[in-house]
Design an enzyme around this catalytic site. Structure first.
Site, PDB file in Angstrom:
ATOM      1  N   ASP A  74       0.826  -1.208   0.000  1.00  0.00           N
ATOM      2  CA  ASP A  74       0.000   0.000   0.000  1.00  0.00           C
ATOM      3  C   ASP A  74       0.863   1.261   0.000  1.00  0.00           C
ATOM      4  OD1 ASP A  74      -2.017  -1.808   0.319  1.00  0.00           O
ATOM      5  OD2 ASP A  74      -2.857  -0.897   2.126  1.00  0.00           O
ATOM      6  N   HIS A 220       3.877  -2.088   3.129  1.00  0.00           N
ATOM      7  CA  HIS A 220       3.854  -0.739   2.551  1.00  0.00           C
ATOM      8  C   HIS A 220       5.176  -0.486   1.833  1.00  0.00           C
ATOM      9  CE1 HIS A 220       0.770  -0.606   5.648  1.00  0.00           C
ATOM     10  NE2 HIS A 220       0.219   0.382   4.978  1.00  0.00           N
TER      11      HIS A 220
HETATM   12 ZN    ZN Z   1      -2.541   3.097   3.208  1.00  0.00          ZN
END
Ligand code: ZN
Length: 257
Positions: A74, A220
């Site tokens: 993400d 991430h």
């Molecule tokens: Zn996020």
């Protein structure tokens, strides 16, 4: 919405019960306060943990019993980080999914094209990844999704179907907006906590402990530690005979229209 609806029915029933009881015997006001606090905690947890499927049915894992797993990233693309993550994925021939933030795409188009060219998938992670996302109206949520979709479609000709809400936040407005737009809401069942835990070894240990058939890992691609961590994770998955597969295959849904 089943869990949310049942919660409302149960708490509504308890509240009515207390009110009815009050006719026969005075009820201490603190009981109402306790009930309210418990309700807020339940709703807050349902909103924060997407894998609870409290407000909506998200795809948090695949149904497979085989040693297959999906890795998702993400908050990219970031020019200093995402290409390094892509290098590692290429080395292991692993296909991942990147949930992109719309406003990070202009200027980083080459990274998005590289993601697609190398066989990975992309999904929508809103235009701005606003901290107040959980408080947005249905209209504002719709706008955040559509604006990010437009940026991506303009540059890749892909119409995205996969959407991951920022922070995994869900609520009745997220449900209404995503249902109307017809997107698949994608969660996870292995949260690495790479945004909170500073030591990559601890993050890796957390992930390793939870590896299971059909799991979806949340990472991430925004930290210098991400690429080395992914390398170690992929080495581990290889050792235990796990295959990293694209999310569309794992959950049997189309990533694009
Ligand atoms: Zn996020």
């Amino acid at each position: 919405m089943l869990a949310y609806r049942s919660t409302n029915i149960i708490f509504g029933g308890l509240l009515l019960g207390l009110i009815a009881l009050n006719f026969y015997h005075p009820i201490n006001g603190i009981l109402y306060a306790i009930l309210l606090v418990i309700y807020i905690v339940v709703i807050g947890s349902g909103s924060s943990f997407i894998s609870f499927n409290f407000f909506l049915e998200a795809y948090n894992k695949g149904k497979t019993q085989s040693k297959e797993i999906a890795i998702t990233f993400d908050d990219g693309p970031l020019p200093e980080i995402t290409p390094k993550v892509l290098d590692v994925l290429k080395k292991f021939d692993a296909k991942a999914t990147f949930f992109l933030i719309g406003n990070r795409i202009p200027g980083n188009e080459s990274i998005v094209h590289r993601i697609l060219d190398e066989g990975h998938l992309i999904g929508n992670h809103t235009l701005n990844h606003d901290k107040r996302f959980g408080f947005f109206s249905k209209e504002k949520i719709t706008e955040e999704i559509l604006d990010a979709n437009a940026i991506i479609e303009e540059r890749t000709q892909k119409k995205l179907r996969f959407f991951r809400p920022p922070f995994g936040t869900t609520n009745p407005k997220v449900k209404a907006a995503t249902e109307e737009l017809g997107c698949d809401v994608i969660g996870w069942n292995i949260r690495s906590f790479d945004t909170l835990i500073k030591n990559p070894e601890t993050v890796l240990k957390r992930i390793k402990k939870q590896v299971a058939p059909g799991a979806i890992i949340l990472l991430h691609d925004i930290y210098p530690s991400t690429a080395p961590l992914v390398e170690k994770l992929l080495e581990h998955l290889q050792q235990i005979d796990y295959k990293v597969v694209p999310l569309d295959k794992l959950i049997e849904r189309n990533a694009y229209e």
